[in-house]
Design an enzyme around this catalytic site. Structure first.
Site, PDB file in Angstrom:
ATOM      1  N   LYS A 274       0.775  -1.256  -0.077  1.00 13.81           N
ATOM      2  CA  LYS A 274       0.128   0.013   0.038  1.00 13.81           C
ATOM      3  C   LYS A 274       1.012   1.176   0.085  1.00 13.81           C
ATOM      4  O   LYS A 274       1.987   1.287   0.715  1.00 13.81           O
ATOM      5  CB  LYS A 274      -0.857  -0.013   1.117  1.00 13.81           C
ATOM      6  CG  LYS A 274      -1.950  -1.043   1.020  1.00 13.81           C
ATOM      7  CD  LYS A 274      -2.942  -0.706   2.257  1.00 13.81           C
ATOM      8  CE  LYS A 274      -4.209  -1.864   2.166  1.00 13.81           C
ATOM      9  NZ  LYS A 274      -4.898  -1.677   1.121  1.00 13.81           N
ATOM     10  N   ARG A 348     -10.536 -11.128   0.910  1.00  8.24           N
ATOM     11  CA  ARG A 348     -11.509 -12.272   0.184  1.00  8.24           C
ATOM     12  C   ARG A 348     -10.989 -13.540   0.274  1.00  8.24           C
ATOM     13  O   ARG A 348     -11.807 -14.519   0.070  1.00  8.24           O
ATOM     14  CB  ARG A 348     -11.823 -11.560  -1.405  1.00  8.24           C
ATOM     15  CG  ARG A 348     -10.557 -11.572  -2.130  1.00  8.24           C
ATOM     16  CD  ARG A 348     -10.757 -10.762  -3.569  1.00  8.24           C
ATOM     17  NE  ARG A 348     -10.805  -9.314  -3.012  1.00  8.24           N
ATOM     18  CZ  ARG A 348     -11.286  -8.634  -4.052  1.00  8.24           C
ATOM     19  NH1 ARG A 348     -11.296  -8.834  -5.620  1.00  8.24           N
ATOM     20  NH2 ARG A 348     -11.380  -7.278  -3.954  1.00  8.24           N
TER      21      ARG A 348
HETATM   22  N1  BES Z   1      -8.594  -3.620   3.456  1.00  4.42           N
HETATM   23  C1  BES Z   1      -8.567  -3.381   2.323  1.00  4.42           C
HETATM   24  C2  BES Z   1      -9.551  -2.455   1.741  1.00  4.42           C
HETATM   25  C3  BES Z   1      -9.751  -1.074   2.662  1.00  4.42           C
HETATM   26  C4  BES Z   1      -9.078  -0.031   2.003  1.00  4.42           C
HETATM   27  C5  BES Z   1     -10.435  -1.106   3.938  1.00  4.42           C
HETATM   28  C6  BES Z   1      -9.250   1.304   2.993  1.00  4.42           C
HETATM   29  C7  BES Z   1     -10.454   0.156   4.597  1.00  4.42           C
HETATM   30  C8  BES Z   1      -9.834   1.247   4.000  1.00  4.42           C
HETATM   31  C9  BES Z   1      -8.583  -4.386   1.170  1.00  4.42           C
HETATM   32  O1  BES Z   1      -7.706  -5.457   1.628  1.00  4.42           O
HETATM   33  C10 BES Z   1      -7.764  -3.957   0.088  1.00  4.42           C
HETATM   34  O2  BES Z   1      -6.598  -3.711  -0.073  1.00  4.42           O
HETATM   35  N2  BES Z   1      -8.542  -4.144  -1.382  1.00  4.42           N
HETATM   36  C11 BES Z   1      -8.027  -3.688  -2.524  1.00  4.42           C
HETATM   37  C12 BES Z   1      -8.662  -4.596  -3.801  1.00  4.42           C
HETATM   38  C13 BES Z   1      -7.996  -4.464  -4.920  1.00  4.42           C
HETATM   39  C14 BES Z   1      -6.457  -4.768  -4.879  1.00  4.42           C
HETATM   40  C15 BES Z   1      -8.836  -5.332  -5.780  1.00  4.42           C
HETATM   41  C16 BES Z   1      -8.223  -2.453  -2.834  1.00  4.42           C
HETATM   42  O3  BES Z   1      -9.675  -1.924  -2.444  1.00  4.42           O
HETATM   43  O4  BES Z   1      -7.745  -1.631  -3.178  1.00  4.42           O
HETATM   44 ZN    ZN Z   2      -5.470  -5.404   1.136  1.00  2.22          ZN
END
Ligand code: BES
Ligand code: ZN
Ligand code: ZN
Length: 496
Positions: A274, A348
């Site tokens: 991230k 997921r």
């Molecule tokens: N935990 C995150 C989603 C999230 C983002 C929760 C901000 C709370 C605040 C999740 O695991 C994630 O990173 N999802 C990705 C999915 C993508 C790579 C398909 C996302 O949303 O960018």
């Molecule tokens: Zn994630």
């Protein structure tokens, strides 16, 4: 925290809160002295009861409490069910200090139907997220919490149970807020499991915790892949709690409700690391699991009549030489293969194993999962609505209704057949993200992925990424964790 009842006005109350409506002058069950004070203000045109208005009167403290705060609730007919919680909490927030420890709340007949909301608002605002601060200034926030709520109303019998339910529920919401805010070095995988043990012991639930070695034997390849980057010491667990109320029929016993919550202690994103803006609050990624633990803290105390099974997959998503990589193919618990396109789409994966295991073992009538799953949900819905998707109209409608009743709102997102195509793998059965366009309808595509792991179960998926952790809180919430979801799920379980 304690709630007591009083028929008459007690002068040892530090501050008495008196909700009033605009143009309402009857106050059938008000104390005469109090009524006189209020009507005096109205007659002198110092107060009209309009929403947002309030006035504090200082007394000699002989017949009445020393401080009395009249709070305008506007016109009775125009009051929405979410208003009482917000209005009383908004005012209380400004009154919280070390001098106001014993709070009185006058419930006039006109306000009786909003009793639960008023108490909830007051108790939800009575929280501070400064748990780890040691400075003098920060102590003030802790000193400002009040200790007792005195309900002034002659009808204790009518309100006692409601007050008790509101107290139990809001205290649980506050525990959930602490869990979600909890730094990952404090609320780690072990601490999360310890919390589940405490809840199970207190309530006599059956608790099973699958350790890493158990999951290896059981071939839970999806959660284990996510866990791999945590190093040999980085544990993973599958927490399984089983609540069976006394005296339910065999038929009901065989049709439990399954609740699954994402318990991601810290989400770095993995090799799809991230960026600096976005990683720093990722301790919140255990919110789904925290809500499920919160619900289990309440099921027995609130005498919920359904058997409920809760499953929380717990791990971190970190990076080391063993960490899973984009382009890997892994095999999930149910045997389906998954192509890893993005290691940040880890939620997921851990849900996939938890869902297919729970559905296979417990054959639930309904399955509901809660997870901070996609950034796309924040973009689509913001911080007031969680996203809901699923395959059963009745289940989705009941959850939305429970959300409306508690103001923990849900908005349905589409499940288009093409999302199912997009989520199919090139070399494996499915893929965990569609590189390039995952920002487009990302919430729905995540649901399309999960759909592969629910067999034939009636299922709803709730994406709480936007509502869990906010910097624009509601009047009864606080910046950071809101504790969203506990009240909504309890309401759903009470009704189903
Ligand atoms: N935990 C995150 C989603 C999230 C983002 C929760 C901000 C709370 C605040 C999740 O695991 C994630 O990173 N999802 C990705 C999915 C993508 C790579 C398909 C996302 O949303 O960018
Ligand atoms: Zn994630
Ligand atoms: Zn995540």
């Amino acid at each position: 925290m304690k709630i007591s009842f009083s028929k008459s006005l007690n002068s040892d109350i530090d501050i008495l809160l008196c909700p009033v409506f605009k143009n309402e002058k009857t106050f059938k069950n008000y104390d005469q002295n109090l009524k006189k004070l209020y009507l005096d203000l109205v007659n002198k045109k110092l107060l009209s009861g309009e929403k947002g208005e309030s006035e504090i009167i200082i007394n000699d403290g002989k017949n009445l409490p020393k401080k009395i705060c009249f709070i305008g609730f506007g016109e009775k007919e125009k009051l929405e069910s979410y208003d009482p919680r917000e209005i009383i909490a908004g005012k209380m927030k400004t009154l919280m200090n070390k001098h106001n420890k014993k709070i009185g709340l006058v419930i006039a007949s006109e306000m009786e139907k909003f009793f639960k909301e008023l108490v909830e608002g007051l108790l939800l605002v009575n929280f501070t997220p400064v748990k780890f601060k040691t400075g003098k200034e920060d102590q003030k926030a802790k000193e400002g919490l009040f200790e007792e709520l005195v309900v002034v109303n002659s009808n204790e019998g009518k309100f006692k149970n409601i007050a008790n339910e509101a107290l139990l529920t809001t205290q649980t919401v506050n525990v959930v807020r602490d869990l979600v805010n909890g730094p990952p070095n404090h609320v780690n995988v072990e601490a999360f499991a310890e919390h589940a043990k405490k809840i199970s012991k207190e309530n006599g639930y059956k608790l099973t915790i699958l350790e890493k070695r158990d999951m290896e034997k059981m071939k839970m390849g999806a959660i284990l892949a996510v866990n791999r980057g945590s190093g040999p010491k980085g544990s993973a667990k599958m927490i399984i709690m089983d609540y069976t109320p006394k005296g339910i029929s065999k038929d009901n016993y065989n049709k439990p409700i399954l609740l699954v919550g994402k318990g991601l202690i810290f989400d770095s994103g993995g090799y799809n690391l991230k960026p600096y803006k976005g990683i720093e609050d990722m301790q919140q990624d255990k919110a789904g699991g925290s809500i499920v633990l919160g619900v289990f803290g309440l099921l027995k105390k609130l005498n919920i009549k359904r058997r409920v099974v809760g499953i929380v997959p717990v791990t971190e998503n970190l990076i080391d030489a063993e960490a899973y990589k984009p382009s890997e193919v892994i095999t999930s618990y149910c045997g389906k293969t998954i192509e890893i396109r993005n290691t940040d789409a880890e939620g997921r994966l851990i849900l996939a194993d938890a869902l297919s295991y729970g559905i296979e073992k417990y054959k639930p009538e309904y399955t509901v999962d809660v997870a901070t799953l996609t950034g796309a949900c924040i973009i689509a819905l913001g911080d007031r609505y969680a996203g809901i998707m699923g395959n059963d109209r009745k289940l989705i409608d009941n959850l939305i209704k429970a959300g409306d009743d508690t103001d923990e709102l849900l908005w349905e997102m589409p499940m288009h057949r093409e999302f199912r195509e997009i989520i199919k793998g090139k070399v494996a059965d499915v893929r965990n993200a569609d590189n390039g366009t995952s920002f487009m309808a990302g919430t729905s595509k995540a649901a399309a992925f999960l759909e592969n792991f629910i067999d034939k179960s009636k299922w709803a998926h709730i994406d709480i990424a936007g509502v869990t952790y906010v910097d624009r809180p509601k009047p009864y919430d606080h910046p950071m964790a809101t504790g969203y979801g506990v009240r909504m799920l309890i309401k759903f379980l009470e009704k189903i």
